[in-house]
Scaffold this motif. Structure first.
Motif, short mmCIF file in Angstrom:
data_model
loop_
_atom_site.label_atom_id
_atom_site.label_comp_id
_atom_site.label_asym_id
_atom_site.label_seq_id
_atom_site.Cartn_x
_atom_site.Cartn_y
_atom_site.Cartn_z
N GLU A 1 0.79 -1.22 0.00
CA GLU A 1 0.00 0.00 0.00
C GLU A 1 0.82 1.28 0.00
N ARG B 1 1.72 4.05 7.25
CA ARG B 1 1.38 3.12 8.35
C ARG B 1 2.02 1.74 8.21
N HIS B 2 2.17 1.26 6.99
CA HIS B 2 2.83 -0.04 6.82
C HIS B 2 4.34 0.15 6.98
N HIS C 1 -8.77 1.33 14.48
CA HIS C 1 -7.88 1.63 13.33
C HIS C 1 -7.75 3.12 13.23
N GLN D 1 -10.99 -2.23 14.53
CA GLN D 1 -10.35 -3.32 13.81
C GLN D 1 -9.59 -4.14 14.85
C1 FUC Z 1 -4.95 -2.83 4.99
C2 FUC Z 1 -4.45 -1.63 5.74
C3 FUC Z 1 -5.54 -0.71 6.14
C4 FUC Z 1 -6.66 -1.49 6.78
C5 FUC Z 1 -7.15 -2.56 5.84
C6 FUC Z 1 -8.24 -3.40 6.41
O1 FUC Z 1 -5.27 -2.48 3.71
O2 FUC Z 1 -3.52 -0.92 4.97
O3 FUC Z 1 -5.00 0.22 7.05
O4 FUC Z 1 -6.21 -2.06 7.96
O5 FUC Z 1 -6.09 -3.41 5.54
#
Ligand code: FUC
Length: 806
Positions: free
Chosen positions: A516, A597-598, A686, A690
């Motif tokens: 991502e 975030r990743h 999240h 989540q």
């Molecule tokens: C991934 C993450 C998002 C989210 C999604 C359900 O795509 O990059 O932040 O958690 O999963």
């Protein structure tokens, strides 16, 4: 004959052993929940319930983990493989934008994919709420004149029971809720200290696709969800019966009504036709059996079954424990002054509680929300994302002694393999199997609808790493026999599809992306698709190595092993960039979002193990990477960072991240950065809710206390100063052993280890220890050390050793 389901339940609980009772652990509140994320979650691995504890009207959100809209589909784009060469050529030539243009057209799914996370009415489908059980209570007087006092709403993690109690006019009303681990129904027991004081009526509904009616004194809701094609998707039924003590029970068109009873027990049974065409009959049977079981017996068995898992591990970080403060206020206080170590103990066990509650052998793994969802369009369809989320959900499984819960995860993977073989053929003309970024209960393995995130394909190899890890922990050869074809098929896929990148001659994935995240090309364009992102290199190194390791254990596939070993030598190594950070891609690209975030390129640090104390340069680069990435993120991102810092042996920083994870929030809108936090009911945000962050947090706490990924057991590898005294019981290590430990003044004092297989264990000697005593099976024994740093134990199954450190 035993019903198939009963057999599973029996098998599930046959490993019952005696583990110690735990000290009381609870979430509690002094008022009803005013929003869903304040309701306490109950779950038995299949059925879920979240009561809001309202005094006059109560809503209980009900779930069944199998309730999905959508249906199986073939979302592979026909002949996509014809474009693979062109895409790979463009990437080799550095023409990422052009490669993306081709991918946009040919290398995404056929159809709408996940529907941009709104897939409820297309074949992809969505995990959905089962229904709302609404109870209207009547206290024989105008509610505006009623004074409610001594209100307590509670969830006990020790016995998986919830209760609501309060006082009106000197009478105490009590409600007890459980999602039974015995007869597999939801039960609510209402009592009061007065006579004939229980008066209520109840209804069932859901936002769509339902009918409710009464049949005798049973309330029924049934319906069929949209399959995304002709509307005829999954069928379900929910049934409610009440057993009052005294008073009257009657029904009207769609309500059950209780008047003047001393007590009442509400039973809710539900079933979907997921792998059960006889679901109505099954639900009936379950209900009948539950009603026949005496309540106290049901409850005792429920507790026993639940505790057979829950009591297998515990932690006790000593110090302040603000259990006397309602959990919402406690969270708030922790945010202002994080001295409440008791909250860490609670949060750790809450993660284990949620895992036990949201998955069960023979069923499904926890989805993005475990099994708790309150809408028909769950965020991201409440599916199984493979670029972090499903895996994170399982991080606590082995280390926190819940190994039995690996099975549904294993099954989900096993079930997607055939579809993944088809996808491998269609897109890559390859042997083996592959899944991309998303999957669901319908075995979706095609790329997503957008190449920028949907075409990463190392998620399937990551699944293999998790499943191999489970083998490392338990060393069960039978399990490995079942796993091996999955590992081999995945390895074959990558062996077949990887390309040689021209600069260094490394074998790399193409096309792929660093999950991502995007990067800036020299011409200023932002791209996502690349060759050989660092995460893929690490994951595939792990996959090939573990597949190769499995082969001599099973004594098969020598030639294939050699092929893998040769390929491993050609994989791209980890590299440190000019700025001292670990490189995320093969090139040192400029990053449009440096705090994304990743943090995929640190996969090798955690959950992988190739970045460790044996690679100090890479540890340093990982630190630099995390400094630049920052401490913020979404819930799961922050939880991942707890684990990273634990693997960097920095307990204080890990604790700081944990505190961030526990930051109170009420935000439920989707936010992709600078967010995270914890809701009133301790669900991770999240945001929105989540569950991966809860599981990642629990795993992170365990990783701070014990690690075993480097070939030895490391006690207290990342202990924060604030956790100076404490103990844990029965955390698990690779090699199949359970370890308990006490520590004082930040140093281990007594450790015990029980071997569950014949094995050699290496324990890193704690620093500043002058004397170590070894007691093996109750006898003082000489210590064999490999060198000054390790204690070597050569154990047989069932051996128990105690080490005293002075
Ligand atoms: C991934 C993450 C998002 C989210 C999604 C359900 O795509 O990059 O932040 O958690 O999963």
């Amino acid at each position: 004959m035993l019903h198939k389901y009963t057999l599973f339940v029996l098998l599930f609980f046959t490993f019952i052993e005696i583990y110690p009772q735990q000290k009381p652990l609870r979430l509690w509140y002094d008022s009803p929940a005013t929003y869903w994320e304040a309701c306490v979650p109950l779950g038995n691995g299949r059925l879920g319930a979240m009561p809001n504890g309202g005094v006059f009207t109560e809503n209980i959100v009900l779930n069944d983990i199998t309730l999905w809209s959508g249906s199986p589909q073939n979302a592979d784009k026909p002949d996509a493989y014809r474009h693979l060469d062109a895409i790979q050529d463009l990437l080799i030539k550095g023409k990422n934008t052009e490669a993306q243009e081709v991918m946009k057209e040919y290398f995404v799914c056929e159809g709408k994919g996940s529907g941009e996370g709104q897939g409820a009415n297309i074949p992809y489908g969505s995990y959905q709420i089962l229904g709302n059980l609404r109870i209207n209570y009547n206290y024989e007087q105008d509610s505006s004149n009623i004074i409610v006092s001594d209100y307590v709403r509670e969830l006990s993690l020790n016995d998986a029971l919830s209760s609501t109690r309060f006082n009106i006019d000197g009478i105490t009303y009590n409600r007890e809720y459980l999602t039974s681990f015995d007869n597999d129904v939801i039960i609510i027991r209402l009592t009061s200290t007065g006579n004939n004081k229980i008066n209520f009526n109840l209804t069932l509904d859901r936002p769509e696709n339902f009918d409710t009616y009464t049949k005798g004194n049973q309330l029924i809701m049934s319906g069929q969800l949209n399959n995304g094609i002709d509307g005829k998707g999954m069928k379900y039924i929910a049934q409610v019966e009440i057993r009052p003590e005294g008073g009257t029970l009657h029904s009207d068109e769609n309500r059950l009504i209780i008047n003047n009873s001393n007590a009442a027990i509400i039973y809710i049974s539900a079933k979907t036709d997921y792998k059960d065409s006889n679901y109505q009959h099954s639900s009936n049977k379950i209900l009948e059996k539950a009603i026949k079981t005496e309540y106290n017996k049901e409850k005792a068995k429920h507790i026993e079954n639940y505790q057979s898992l829950f009591n297998r591990a515990s932690i006790n970080i000593a110090g302040v424990d603000k259990d006397n403060i309602p959990t919402d206020k406690r969270l708030q206080e922790f945010n202002e002054n994080p001295i409440d170590n008791g909250l860490i103990n609670l949060y750790f066990q809450f993660g284990r509680y949620l895992l036990i509650g949201s998955t069960r052998p023979s069923l499904l793994p926890p989805n993005l929300q475990g099994l708790w969802a309150n809408t028909i369009s769950t965020p991201w369809n409440g599916d199984y994302h493979l670029d972090i989320n499903l895996q994170m959900n399982h991080w606590p499984v082995d280390i926190t002694n819940l190994g039995a819960l690996n099975e549904p995860f294993f099954n989900l993977v096993k079930e997607i393999v055939p579809a993944g073989e088809q996808t491998a053929k269609t897109y890559y003309n390859s042997k083996g199997w592959v899944a991309h970024v998303i999957t669901n209960i319908w075995q979706y393995t095609s790329p997503g609808e957008d190449y920028s995130w949907g075409a990463s394909n190392s998620g399937s190899a990551w699944l293999c790493q998790m499943l191999w890890n489970h083998y490392e922990f338990y060393r069960d050869k039978k399990y490995l026999e079942q796993l091996y074809p999955i590992l081999k098929g995945s390895s074959e896929f990558y062996l077949n599809t990887m390309v040689i990148e021209p600069t260094n001659g490394w074998l790399v994935t193409a096309p792929s992306s660093s999950p991502e995240n995007g990067f800036k090309l020299e011409n200023g364009n932002i791209a996502h698709v690349c060759m050989g992102p660092t995460m893929d290199n690490q994951i595939i190194r792990f996959l090939f190595s573990s597949t190769a390791k499995a082969s001599p254990i099973l004594n098969i596939d020598k030639d294939f092993r050699q092929e893998l070993e040769a390929a491993i030598k050609m994989l791209a190594p980890n590299r440190v960039g000019n700025d001292g950070r670990l490189m995320e891609w093969l090139e040192e690209y400029e990053e449009p979002e440096p705090q994304h975030r990743h943090v995929s390129h640190l996969w090798g640090l955690y959950p992988g193990n190739e970045i460790s104390s044996t690679t100090p340069e890479l540890l340093k680069a990982s630190k630099a990477t995390l400094q630049r990435r920052g401490d913020d993120g979404t819930g799961w991102s922050i939880a991942w960072k707890v684990n990273f810092w634990a693997r960097l042996y920095d307990g204080n920083r890990a604790l700081m991240l944990l505190q961030k994870l526990l930051k109170p929030t009420k935000s439920t809108e989707v936010i992709m950065s600078n967010a995270g936090g914890t809701y009133t009911n301790l669900f991770c945000a999240h945001p929105p809710f989540q569950i991966d962050g809860n599981f990642g947090g629990t795993a992170g706490i365990a990783e701070m206390l014990i690690q075993s990924h480097e070939g030895f057991i490391n006690l207290l590898p990342a202990l924060p100063n604030e956790w100076s005294n404490g103990s844990f019981d029965n955390l698990c290590v690779r090699g199949n052993a359970e370890v308990s430990l006490s520590w004082e003044k930040n140093r281990p004092t007594v450790m015990s280890l029980t071997a569950n297989s014949d094995n050699d264990f290496k324990i890193k000697k704690p620093k500043n220890t002058s004397n170590i005593e070894l007691i093996k099976n109750n006898k003082y024994t000489d210590i064999k050390s490999t060198n000054d740093n390790f204690i070597l134990l050569n154990l047989k199954k069932g051996d128990k050793v105690v080490l005293n450190f002075q």
